[in-house]
Enzyme design. Structure first.
Site, PDB file in Angstrom:
ATOM      1  N   ASP A  13      -3.099   3.402  -0.608  1.00  0.00           N
ATOM      2  CA  ASP A  13      -2.623   4.386  -1.596  1.00  0.00           C
ATOM      3  C   ASP A  13      -2.355   5.753  -0.978  1.00  0.00           C
ATOM      4  O   ASP A  13      -2.501   6.779  -1.635  1.00  0.00           O
ATOM      5  CB  ASP A  13      -3.625   4.535  -2.762  1.00  0.00           C
ATOM      6  N   LYS A  16       2.603   5.631   0.966  1.00  0.00           N
ATOM      7  CA  LYS A  16       3.533   5.027   1.936  1.00  0.00           C
ATOM      8  C   LYS A  16       4.883   4.724   1.301  1.00  0.00           C
ATOM      9  O   LYS A  16       5.912   4.827   1.965  1.00  0.00           O
ATOM     10  CB  LYS A  16       2.938   3.733   2.504  1.00  0.00           C
ATOM     11  N   GLY A  40       0.805  -1.745  -4.384  1.00  0.00           N
ATOM     12  CA  GLY A  40       1.584  -1.079  -5.418  1.00  0.00           C
ATOM     13  C   GLY A  40       2.221   0.146  -4.790  1.00  0.00           C
ATOM     14  O   GLY A  40       1.557   1.151  -4.587  1.00  0.00           O
ATOM     15  N   HIS A  41       3.488   0.038  -4.414  1.00  0.00           N
ATOM     16  CA  HIS A  41       4.155   1.144  -3.726  1.00  0.00           C
ATOM     17  C   HIS A  41       5.060   1.896  -4.701  1.00  0.00           C
ATOM     18  O   HIS A  41       6.025   1.335  -5.217  1.00  0.00           O
ATOM     19  CB  HIS A  41       4.946   0.619  -2.519  1.00  0.00           C
ATOM     20  N   GLN A 224      -1.603  -1.616   1.868  1.00  0.00           N
ATOM     21  CA  GLN A 224      -3.019  -1.248   1.944  1.00  0.00           C
ATOM     22  C   GLN A 224      -3.232  -0.201   3.056  1.00  0.00           C
ATOM     23  O   GLN A 224      -2.291   0.512   3.383  1.00  0.00           O
ATOM     24  CB  GLN A 224      -3.913  -2.488   2.157  1.00  0.00           C
TER      25      GLN A 224
END
Ligand code: IMP
Length: 424
Positions: A13, A16, A40-41, A224
């Site tokens: 988180d 990225k 989750g990007h 991650q």
């Protein structure tokens, strides 16, 4: 030609998605090499805000080809849902998305197994995303996994699924006291998924090595963070894949010698989701303040993120094992209202100061952080357009991080929009 890996240097988180989206402008290929839809990007651009879980964040640039490498575990249902939702927002993946035929699949029994293990009394609770990531990688390591390529060989898929269910259903019934899964429903559902995914499935190692020969620009998108890596992270409170830069080679079939640069992304403070040690974690008052200001809720599960001070010991370790040559610091603006900002320089344990990140879970949990304090800047940085215009104390903080880590900070982010990005 440029071949770069972007990795998170904390516990994920780090922001990225935004950085990959910016760097994608110069990329021909953006490649995911590990993890699955546990990621989750978040990308905010002219078209709106998007959260991607499996498809690389380069998808918003129409000339970029996106690759899901062999090291990723693919949940077909989640993938097809993501493709559909992008389509509805005007972004077609046709001819631009390539998924490795060697990638392992996530099945419904992996998701259930993940949740049952988490809830079982007496087992270690990791705080997983519940997406079946660990059980799918577990099957891969146990050599009972099912890969994408297997779906296109009906007899083989039939045999593998039958054997897998035999074992899983026995575990479900005998250990967890729940009903197992029916073969027929999963078999036909996954054959339908196979048909829908067919246009995207290929040998992505061949594709990427051809791209290298053609001197294309390749950007690897780590999911991650380094300290969630199954080997280098705070084990067992980690994910199940090789998050670190070395994983880019393993998870894509691109030779390690082809990788030219590793860029590390860090937040100006630290966050973590799920269980596990977190030496610099805030006490409750500051925790709520920063969580609220930084909108620190998981992009995948919505869980509140734990927040804490910047841990230089943790990030220094990441710089070393990833070979990070450049650092991007995100969310500096979240610290705008603080009178004092702290950087953790070591952990006091049994009268001694530990200055390198320890392998021992006990030291990680019981070590007391030793801080260096810096005066805050107490002004809004979200509208600042260049590094030199930042408040003096904010610049000092960034210079200090760079000096401690012995790595230059090259980019800074002061908000979620791509325009809120400064070059250092
Ligand atoms: P899993 O990957 O779902 O097995 O979860 C293992 C650990 O990694 C848990 O602590 C999760 O919260 C964490 N994790 C997995 N994916 C992410 C991510 O994208 N960002 C932050 N933490 C993650």
């Amino acid at each position: 030609m440029s071949i770069k890996v972007v990795v998170g240097a904390q516990w994920g988180d780090e922001g990225k998605g935004k950085i990959i989206d910016i760097l994608s402008k110069d990329a021909d290929y953006v490649v995911r090499y590990q993890g699955g839809n546990n990621a989750g990007h978040t990308v905010v651009n002219q078209s709106g805000e998007f959260v991607l879980h499996l498809i690389p964040s380069g998808i918003f640039h129409r000339k970029v080809r996106c690759v899901i490498g062999n090291g990723v575990v693919v949940d077909p249902e989640a993938l097809l849902r993501e493709i559909e939702s992008l389509k509805q927002k005007g972004f077609s993946v046709k001819g631009r998305l390539f998924i490795s035929d060697r990638a392992h699949l996530i099945f419904p029994y992996h998701r259930i197994y993940d949740r049952l293990r988490e809830d079982k009394k007496g087992f270690i609770k990791i705080g997983t995303t519940g997406r079946g990531i660990g059980p799918s990688y577990g099957d891969k390591a146990m050599r009972s996994g099912i890969r994408l390529v297997d779906l296109y060989d009906k007899a083989l898929f039939h045999e593998k699924l039958r054997k897998s269910l035999l074992e899983k259903n026995e575990i479900f019934r005998k250990i967890y006291g729940v009903k197992g899964f029916k073969f027929k429903a999963i078999y036909s559902q996954y054959l339908a998924f196979a048909r829908a995914m067919k246009p995207y499935v290929c040998d992505t190692a061949l594709l990427l090595n051809q791209a290298i020969r053609e001197k294309k620009n390749i950007l690897f998108e780590g999911a991650q963070g380094t300290h969630l890596d199954v080997d280098h992270g705070t084990y067992p409170f980690v994910t199940s894949s090789y998050v670190t830069a070395g994983g880019a080679a393993v998870g894509s079939g691109v030779p390690p010698t082809a990788i030219q640069k590793v860029v590390g992304v860090v937040k100006a403070y630290t966050t973590r989701v799920g269980e596990g040690p977190f030496p610099t974690e805030f006490a409750s008052g500051l925790m709520e303040e920063i969580r609220h200001k930084g909108k620190e809720f998981g992009a995948t599960t919505g869980r509140p993120r734990r927040c804490g001070w910047f841990d230089a010991v943790l990030v220094k370790h990441s710089c070393m094992i990833n070979g990070i040559a450049e650092i991007v610091v995100t969310k500096l603006d979240v610290l705008d209202d603080l009178k004092v900002v702290r950087i953790c320089m070591g952990y006091k344990y049994r009268g001694k100061i530990v200055r390198t990140f320890p392998a021992s879970l006990t030291v990680q949990q019981r070590g007391v952080p030793v801080y260096e304090d810096h005066a805050g800047w107490l002004s809004d940085t979200t509208q600042v357009k260049k590094f030199s215009a930042l408040p003096k104390n904010a610049r000092k903080y960034i210079h200090r991080l760079s000096a401690i880590l012995s790595v230059p900070v090259t980019m800074l982010s002061v908000g979620s929009h791509e325009k809120q990005t400064l070059l250092v």
